[in-house]
Design an enzyme around this catalytic site. Structure first.
Site, PDB file in Angstrom:
ATOM      1  N   GLU A 118       0.834  -1.204   0.000  1.00  0.00           N
ATOM      2  CA  GLU A 118       0.000   0.000   0.000  1.00  0.00           C
ATOM      3  C   GLU A 118       0.869   1.254   0.000  1.00  0.00           C
ATOM      4  O   GLU A 118       0.602   2.223  -0.729  1.00  0.00           O
ATOM      5  CB  GLU A 118      -0.922  -0.016   1.228  1.00  0.00           C
ATOM      6  CG  GLU A 118      -1.740   1.241   1.433  1.00  0.00           C
ATOM      7  CD  GLU A 118      -2.256   1.352   2.849  1.00  0.00           C
ATOM      8  OE1 GLU A 118      -2.629   2.463   3.251  1.00  0.00           O
ATOM      9  OE2 GLU A 118      -2.271   0.331   3.568  1.00  0.00           O
ATOM     10  N   ASP A 163       0.796   3.857  -3.215  1.00  0.00           N
ATOM     11  CA  ASP A 163       0.404   5.254  -3.048  1.00  0.00           C
ATOM     12  C   ASP A 163       1.369   6.166  -3.790  1.00  0.00           C
ATOM     13  O   ASP A 163       0.958   7.128  -4.455  1.00  0.00           O
ATOM     14  CB  ASP A 163       0.375   5.590  -1.559  1.00  0.00           C
ATOM     15  CG  ASP A 163       0.100   7.057  -1.290  1.00  0.00           C
ATOM     16  OD1 ASP A 163      -1.024   7.508  -1.578  1.00  0.00           O
ATOM     17  OD2 ASP A 163       1.006   7.758  -0.803  1.00  0.00           O
ATOM     18  N   ASP A 179      -7.119   1.104   0.222  1.00  0.00           N
ATOM     19  CA  ASP A 179      -5.800   0.549   0.569  1.00  0.00           C
ATOM     20  C   ASP A 179      -5.436  -0.615  -0.350  1.00  0.00           C
ATOM     21  O   ASP A 179      -4.287  -0.730  -0.817  1.00  0.00           O
ATOM     22  CB  ASP A 179      -5.790   0.080   2.018  1.00  0.00           C
ATOM     23  CG  ASP A 179      -5.900   1.222   3.010  1.00  0.00           C
ATOM     24  OD1 ASP A 179      -5.734   2.390   2.602  1.00  0.00           O
ATOM     25  OD2 ASP A 179      -6.167   0.946   4.197  1.00  0.00           O
ATOM     26  N   GLU A 237      -4.392   0.555  -3.792  1.00  0.00           N
ATOM     27  CA  GLU A 237      -2.996   1.001  -3.820  1.00  0.00           C
ATOM     28  C   GLU A 237      -2.033  -0.187  -3.801  1.00  0.00           C
ATOM     29  O   GLU A 237      -1.005  -0.173  -4.498  1.00  0.00           O
ATOM     30  CB  GLU A 237      -2.721   1.932  -2.645  1.00  0.00           C
ATOM     31  CG  GLU A 237      -3.403   3.285  -2.775  1.00  0.00           C
ATOM     32  CD  GLU A 237      -3.203   4.172  -1.568  1.00  0.00           C
ATOM     33  OE1 GLU A 237      -3.337   5.401  -1.721  1.00  0.00           O
ATOM     34  OE2 GLU A 237      -2.924   3.646  -0.471  1.00  0.00           O
TER      35      GLU A 237
END
Length: 236
Positions: free
Chosen positions: A48, A52, A121, A124
């Protein structure tokens, strides 16, 4: 670990349909879709973090190149709208990613903001997995498939609706908007909220959403459109 079992092959096929990338690393793929509550020993948190950053880079370049005359402030608004949790969760639902998430029973009934964050989440984490499996260009193709259209929408440069309404309400009424939950329907794992927003001297508006936040944002948007603060068509 290469894809070997039929379960791994089925998962890889499902994700290939979503991402356009044929995964060979089954362990990476499973990890990207697994929450810590599942007790598998490995979860998506580290992925995650990476996803991102990959998403932010690709979308920032997308926005930068598509809006050559836009100032930094507008570019930031467009970027933030495209990488926030609501957009990621929306895309996760759109592409069928949510059904592939592996989580403990206590997380399967999440509602509201926590449910949005879980889907965001994992979105990502999947981006990170695509990046690690296929490189930046593979990640760019995947992100472009689902984000590019959104990046060109007229609403992409808008600020958060509740923030915009808060400032407008203080200008016209010297007061903050009041959000009221009018109803809650459906099962605990998939509720629908109806929320109204009221401002002194302004006709109220209401909207529905799968979380209180979603309904509040939609109600705020309804007033902003109706009162001409934002350009666009008013629904209903």
């Amino acid at each position: 670990m290469a894809v070997k079992s039929s379960a791994d092959a089925d998962l890889a096929a499902s994700v290939e349909a979503i991402t356009g990338l044929a995964f060979t690393d089954a362990a990476l793929l499973r990890r990207a879709l697994t929450h810590a509550s599942a007790g598998e020993g490995k979860d998506y948190q580290r992925l995650e973090f990476l996803g991102d950053r990959v998403l932010g880079l690709v979308v920032a370049q997308m926005v930068f190149e598509a809006n050559p005359g836009a100032p930094e402030g507008e570019l930031s608004l467009r970027l933030n709208a495209l990488v926030n949790a609501e957009t990621l969760a929306e895309i996760a639902d759109e592409i069928g990613l949510s059904r592939l998430i592996v989580a403990g029973s206590e997380l399967r009934t999440l509602t509201g903001r926590k449910r949005v964050n879980l889907r965001a989440d994992v979105m990502e984490a999947l981006i990170a997995a695509v990046y690690l499996e296929g490189g930046l260009e593979a990640a760019r193709r995947f992100i472009g498939r689902y984000w590019e259209g959104r990046s060109k929408a007229p609403t992409a440069a808008r600020r958060d609706a509740k923030t915009e309404l808060q400032e407008w309400a203080h200008q016209v009424a010297k007061a903050s908007p009041l959000y009221v939950v009018e109803s809650r329907e459906g099962p605990d794992h998939d509720p629908v909220f109806e929320v109204s927003v009221r401002i002194a001297g302004v006709r109220p508006a209401s909207a529905r959403g799968r979380s209180k936040r979603e309904a509040e944002q939609a109600a705020a948007t309804a007033i902003l459109l109706r009162e001409g603060v934002w350009a666009g068509e008013v629904e209903g």
